[in-house]
Write a protein that holds these residues in place. Structure first.
Motif, PDB file in Angstrom:
ATOM      1  N   THR A 197      -9.207   3.440   6.548  1.00  0.00           N
ATOM      2  CA  THR A 197      -8.768   4.666   7.207  1.00  0.00           C
ATOM      3  C   THR A 197      -7.273   4.588   7.532  1.00  0.00           C
ATOM      4  O   THR A 197      -6.527   5.547   7.297  1.00  0.00           O
ATOM      5  N   SER A 198      -6.816   3.462   8.025  1.00  0.00           N
ATOM      6  CA  SER A 198      -5.399   3.295   8.379  1.00  0.00           C
ATOM      7  C   SER A 198      -4.500   3.295   7.149  1.00  0.00           C
ATOM      8  O   SER A 198      -3.459   3.956   7.129  1.00  0.00           O
ATOM      9  N   ILE A 199      -4.883   2.548   6.134  1.00  0.00           N
ATOM     10  CA  ILE A 199      -4.059   2.446   4.927  1.00  0.00           C
ATOM     11  C   ILE A 199      -3.938   3.800   4.243  1.00  0.00           C
ATOM     12  O   ILE A 199      -2.848   4.238   3.872  1.00  0.00           O
ATOM     13  N   TRP A 200      -5.068   4.496   4.079  1.00  0.00           N
ATOM     14  CA  TRP A 200      -5.015   5.787   3.403  1.00  0.00           C
ATOM     15  C   TRP A 200      -4.402   6.864   4.289  1.00  0.00           C
ATOM     16  O   TRP A 200      -3.854   7.854   3.792  1.00  0.00           O
ATOM     17  N   GLY A 201      -4.435   6.674   5.609  1.00  0.00           N
ATOM     18  CA  GLY A 201      -3.703   7.561   6.505  1.00  0.00           C
ATOM     19  C   GLY A 201      -2.206   7.442   6.267  1.00  0.00           C
ATOM     20  O   GLY A 201      -1.480   8.435   6.259  1.00  0.00           O
ATOM     21  N   PHE A 202      -1.756   6.223   6.027  1.00  0.00           N
ATOM     22  CA  PHE A 202      -0.351   5.997   5.693  1.00  0.00           C
ATOM     23  C   PHE A 202       0.018   6.714   4.398  1.00  0.00           C
ATOM     24  O   PHE A 202       1.027   7.418   4.327  1.00  0.00           O
ATOM     25  N   PHE A 203      -0.807   6.539   3.364  1.00  0.00           N
ATOM     26  CA  PHE A 203      -0.525   7.208   2.093  1.00  0.00           C
ATOM     27  C   PHE A 203      -0.570   8.729   2.241  1.00  0.00           C
ATOM     28  O   PHE A 203       0.211   9.449   1.615  1.00  0.00           O
ATOM     29  N   GLY A 204      -1.471   9.222   3.064  1.00  0.00           N
ATOM     30  CA  GLY A 204      -1.530  10.663   3.328  1.00  0.00           C
ATOM     31  C   GLY A 204      -0.255  11.166   3.968  1.00  0.00           C
ATOM     32  O   GLY A 204       0.235  12.251   3.642  1.00  0.00           O
TER      33      GLY A 204
END
Length: 192
Positions: free
Chosen positions: A20-27
């Motif tokens: 969730t955190s990693i893909w939040g960054f990419f988002g």
């Protein structure tokens, strides 16, 4: 995310928080670049990016509610990405629509969604629905294991995202003139 992963029978639940955190960054990165590009290229209203994020999050919550093998991984990624987009796009939308005079106040009101949403959806909604599904343990506490523990929470969250989608589409429609002016000003400054 960790408690939800445990209820679904996963042993290493830190992966869901990480996803969730990693893909939040990419988002955040992708939506910031893409929204800036498309507002200058064709005047795309930024609230459409929020609408896209709501779709991603709704699909993520539906994936989690399905409790199919691997769906919690996919749901964590989609929800993280959607959340990252929302965090990135909401603040520029407020400054474009309301100006910079009260930017600090507007920013803090917008960021209020983090603790308020956490309290309402995680603390109250998820907690109450989990407790309603939980069974007593021999140690005196309660526990719930299985997809039924959080399925209703995920469905309600997906419905909330659909409501957000409708509101973002309405906002995009109502502000298309504002974004047309921003588009014109960006193109006028690049041609002069």
């Amino acid at each position: 995310m960790a408690q939800m992963g445990l209820a679904l029978g996963y042993h290493d639940v830190s992966i869901f928080v990480s996803l969730t955190s990693i893909w939040g960054f990419f988002g955040r990165i992708v939506s910031g670049l893409a929204s800036e590009y498309y507002i200058g290229k064709c005047g795309t209203p930024r609230p459409l990016w929020n609408a896209a994020a709501e779709v991603l999050m709704a699909l993520g919550f539906i994936a989690m509610a399905s409790a199919l093998p691997g769906s919690f991984y996919i749901g964590s990624i989609l929800v993280g990405m959607g959340y990252g987009v929302l965090l990135t796009i909401t603040v520029p939308v407020s400054s474009e629509l309301f100006g910079l005079k009260y930017y600090g106040l507007l920013y803090n009101i917008l960021i209020l969604n983090l603790p308020l949403g956490s309290f309402l959806f995680s603390g109250l909604l998820a907690g109450l629905l989990y407790d309603a599904q939980a069974t007593s343990t021999s140690g005196g506490g309660t526990t719930c294991v299985g997809p039924h523990c959080y399925m209703l929470v995920f469905v309600i969250m997906a419905i909330a995202c659909m409501l957000g989608l409708a509101l973002d589409m309405l906002l995009a429609f109502r502000t298309k003139n504002v974004y047309a002016k921003i588009y014109e000003s960006k193109n006028h400054t690049t041609t002069t």
